[in-house]
Write a protein that holds these residues in place. Structure first.
Motif, PDB file in Angstrom:
ATOM      1  N   LYS A 201       9.922  -5.756   0.165  1.00 26.23           N
ATOM      2  CA  LYS A 201       9.730  -6.913  -0.770  1.00 26.23           C
ATOM      3  C   LYS A 201      11.347  -7.644  -0.930  1.00 26.23           C
ATOM      4  O   LYS A 201      11.670  -6.806  -1.921  1.00 26.23           O
ATOM      5  N   ASP A 238      13.567   0.536  -1.351  1.00 23.40           N
ATOM      6  CA  ASP A 238      13.780   0.023  -2.827  1.00 23.40           C
ATOM      7  C   ASP A 238      12.733   1.374  -3.185  1.00 23.40           C
ATOM      8  O   ASP A 238      11.266   1.195  -2.838  1.00 23.40           O
ATOM      9  N   ASN A 241       8.968   0.898  -4.360  1.00 26.37           N
ATOM     10  CA  ASN A 241       7.600   0.116  -3.388  1.00 26.37           C
ATOM     11  C   ASN A 241       6.997   1.515  -2.993  1.00 26.37           C
ATOM     12  O   ASN A 241       7.937   2.480  -1.678  1.00 26.37           O
ATOM     13  N   ASN A 275      14.524  -7.238  -7.127  1.00 25.76           N
ATOM     14  CA  ASN A 275      12.791  -7.100  -7.158  1.00 25.76           C
ATOM     15  C   ASN A 275      12.791  -6.313  -9.635  1.00 25.76           C
ATOM     16  O   ASN A 275      11.620  -7.050  -9.226  1.00 25.76           O
ATOM     17  N   LYS A 278      12.768  -8.877 -11.650  1.00 27.11           N
ATOM     18  CA  LYS A 278      11.578 -10.530 -11.548  1.00 27.11           C
ATOM     19  C   LYS A 278      10.516 -10.457 -11.762  1.00 27.11           C
ATOM     20  O   LYS A 278       9.841 -10.759 -12.468  1.00 27.11           O
ATOM     21  N   GLU A 279      10.204  -8.608 -11.800  1.00 27.51           N
ATOM     22  CA  GLU A 279       8.746  -8.321 -13.104  1.00 27.51           C
ATOM     23  C   GLU A 279       9.375  -8.649 -14.289  1.00 27.51           C
ATOM     24  O   GLU A 279       7.962  -8.735 -14.615  1.00 27.51           O
TER      25      GLU A 279
END
Length: 713
Positions: A201, A238, A241, A275, A278-279
């Protein structure tokens, strides 16, 4: 066929000789002799994995599968004893005088023969578990002839019906560099060579998927077989992930210290930060200046995840998005160097506090890498780096000189020091073709040793496969600088890998490395693969503007850009990475022609040497040298004709321009032939992920400009 017959004859003669000269002290592995492996009960997983590699390699050589036992009573017959000096079982089994030199040592090991009750023993004992692991791999390489890079080179050990080892008594040195590792960076080929290890991502065009886990296992295995102990397993990793975290798991289980890209302090890159928020349905700036609390929250969350793994070397520092300065991610950041450096210093102080709180360790392993603007600020005395943080100096990126802060910085007793060295760099290069002979890193690593800057060494090695010579020789240097001699090392490399043409291959490699043209006072390569790409694309852009009569506009834009860069610490610090960028076309053309002439001579030497090789030696030589030569020769021919085309266009001779662009386009056939040499067998899809050099895009851009010239005529 002759190659195979010669090998078989050598093996048969060797067996007859050994059968006639075997003594009772010889350690024998055969179907007639029972041989077991004893491993200390407290050894960690990575030592167990190394022992399994020993078993697998012996089976590969002889077809014999050795069994492991958990007590010496089960060792009927000959026995390989594997363990660490602090293990009480080991101390009870071996002569204490043989292992006393290991006490308190770092990654040292002994390998020696002994006897017990009429049976022979082979003992591999380390000062610590990594020393034990490295002892196993040293034994495999030096005594059994197993190539540490066998997955990457294709070299399989010679088959034998039995292994007969005469008395061994070897004690290693402690390595000259304490932490020695690889940075898997700009890994476009690795990520897409095999099926995806998962989706990334990330808003970045070069990486869409995670390196296949089976492939990262081979990366880690090659690193420990070469006796490295550190790895940064990916760019922009990351840990949140699961597919990317698996990379950490795989390299950690192999006993490697794990660390982070210098743009990932506390494991957080700009992409990971985005990321994370964004969550939470937020989109804050990636800025310690404007969004300090949000960055602290993100660092803390990531630190908790990284802290689950043993042997982390935490990276601290502050950079922006995609390996750029932090002020490029936030236009509100103050403009002065002093204020910017103060922000970075404050961030490092906060990061250290987070790491200590999360780990409960008041002296965790930490490093900060002084690359680009970090080096500039440090040299100016503007950065305040916390105590007990390893300070890592970087080269100028093409791997030829240290940045000036390396020489100008007075070493502090409160910090230790290390180096970051580029065998590979996306942008300037090298990337698809190796370019740095052993003599150059030896010079720079020796300077590091002389300045007590040998606590840590990380090598940017990208996709691994282009740089086996560098990986092998650098390991030798890091372990024992005093015993290393560059030209002899290259000769030994050629003798070991190309036994039917050692002198001829040495001449070809030497000529190849010598052919790269240097520019400027520092004599830095100016026409590496990436540098040629940058230069050629710039010329194609100028040609395109000439076609629409935009020459004056481009001149103005170029002057403005140069003015901006001169004032920027980031661009000032990287001024060496493309030293030929500002050369006039005539000087560039002269250098390109000289470099091409050298490569053509090297290619002739290589083809002659290749005619004497067969089997795996021939395959490796063609992929590692001849194929890479074709790539840089093709790029040189492309750039040469782009320059000729621009000169003709300046005179508005569009027919000559067209002819040279067509010749430039034809040069991609040479590049493709080089790629084909490295794309045989299991490597069929090796260049599938070529998104950084992006040879196909270069070809299409050349076609576009050629078409425009045709329309102009």
């Amino acid at each position: 066929m002759k190659y195979k017959l010669n090998r078989v004859l050598l093996i048969m003669v060797g067996l007859i000789f050994f059968q006639c000269t075997t003594t009772s002290d010889d350690f024998i592995i055969s179907r007639e002799v029972t041989t077991s492996i004893f491993i200390g009960s407290n050894e960690p997983e990575y030592v167990q994995l190394a022992a399994k590699d020993l078993i697998d390699d012996i089976e590969l050589i002889t077809g014999i599968t050795l069994k492991t036992v958990t007590s010496m009573e089960e060792c009927n017959g000959n026995c390989i004893v594997i363990g660490t000096v602090g293990d009480s079982d080991i101390r009870n089994m071996v002569d204490i005088n043989k292992i006393s030199a290991l006490e308190g040592a770092w990654e040292k090991y002994v390998i020696f023969s002994s006897k017990k009750g009429g049976n022979n023993r082979l003992n591999i004992i380390g000062s610590n578990p990594r020393g034990t692991m490295f002892g196993i791999y040293y034994f495999l390489e030096k005594e059994l002839g197993v190539d540490p890079l066998k997955y990457w080179t294709g070299y399989e050990p010679v088959k034998k019906e039995k292994i007969i080892l005469q008395t061994i008594d070897y004690t290693s040195v402690e390595p000259d560099f304490k932490f020695r590792g690889w940075f898997i960076n700009d890994e476009d080929l690795l990520t897409e060579f095999k099926e995806s290890g998962g989706i990334r991502k990330i808003d970045y065009p070069y990486y869409g998927q995670v390196t296949n886990p089976e492939l990262i296992k081979e990366v880690a295995k090659a690193a420990v077989r070469l006796r490295y102990n550190l790895i940064i397993p990916a760019s922009f990793l990351d840990i949140r992930n699961p597919a990317e975290e698996r990379l950490i798991k795989e390299v950690s289980k192999r006993g490697l210290f794990i660390s982070m890209h210098h743009i990932e302090p506390v494991g957080v890159s700009a992409f990971g930060y985005q990321n994370y928020w964004k969550e939470k349905e937020e989109n804050p700036l990636f800025s310690f200046y404007s969004e300090k609390e949000k960055l602290i929250e993100t660092w803390t969350e990531y630190a908790k995840r990284w802290a689950k793994y043993p042997d982390v070397i935490w990276q601290i520092g502050l950079r922006g998005i995609a390996d750029r300065p932090m002020w490029m991610a936030d236009p509100g950041v103050p403009q002065s160097d002093e204020e910017r450096a103060a922000i970075i210093s404050d961030a490092m102080k906060v990061q250290k506090e987070i790491i200590m709180n999360v780990t409960g360790n008041q002296n965790p392993l930490m490093s900060t890498t002084l690359w680009a603007e970090g080096a500039f600020f440090h040299q100016e005395g503007l950065l305040k780096i916390p105590d007990n943080v390893m300070i890592i100096f970087a080269d100028n990126s093409p791997g030829y000189v240290w940045q000036s802060d390396f020489y100008d910085t007075e070493r502090s007793e409160n910090n230790k020091y290390g180096i970051y060295y580029h065998y590979q760099l996306w942008g300037a290069g090298p990337h698809l073709a190796q370019a740095i002979p052993p003599s150059k890193p030896f010079q720079l690593f020796k300077e590091a040793m002389d300045r007590n800057t040998n606590e840590y060494a990380i090598l940017n090695v990208s996709n691994i496969r282009e740089f086996p010579l560098a990986l092998q020789t650098s390991s030798d240097m890091f372990w024992n600088m005093d015993s290393f001699e560059p030209s002899e090392a290259l000769k030994a490399w050629c003798a070991n890998r190309f036994s039917d043409a050692p002198e001829e291959t040495y001449a070809a490699y030497s000529q190849y490395f010598d052919s790269y043209q240097k520019v400027g006072n520092k004599q830095i390569p100016g026409f590496l693969d990436g540098q040629q790409r940058i230069k050629g694309l710039s010329i194609l852009g100028q040609l395109n503007e000439l076609l629409v009569d935009g020459h004056a506009q481009r001149e103005k834009h170029t002057k403005q850009t140069k003015s901006i860069k001169v004032k920027d610490a980031f661009h000032l610090s990287l001024s060496d990475t493309n030293p030929a960028g500002g050369l006039p076309l005539e000087e560039s053309l002269e250098k390109v022609n000289l470099q091409l002439a050298g490569f053509v001579k090297a290619k002739s030497l290589a083809v002659s040497a290749d005619s004497k090789l067969a089997g795996m030696e021939k395959d490796f030589f063609e992929s590692n040298l001849i194929g890479q030569m074709d790539i840089v020769i093709g790029l040189g021919q492309w750039l040469e004709n782009c320059i000729y085309a621009k000169q003709a266009a300046d005179n508005r001779d569009w027919e000559i321009t067209r002819q040279h662009l067509q010749t430039a386009l034809n040069a991609f056939e040479v590049i493709d032939s080089g790629k084909q040499k490295a794309s045989k067998g299991k490597w069929k899809n090796w260049y599938r992920g070529d998104k950084k050099m992006n040879i196909n895009a270069l070809k299409e851009r050349t076609k576009e400009v050629l078409k425009s010239v045709g329309e102009k005529m």
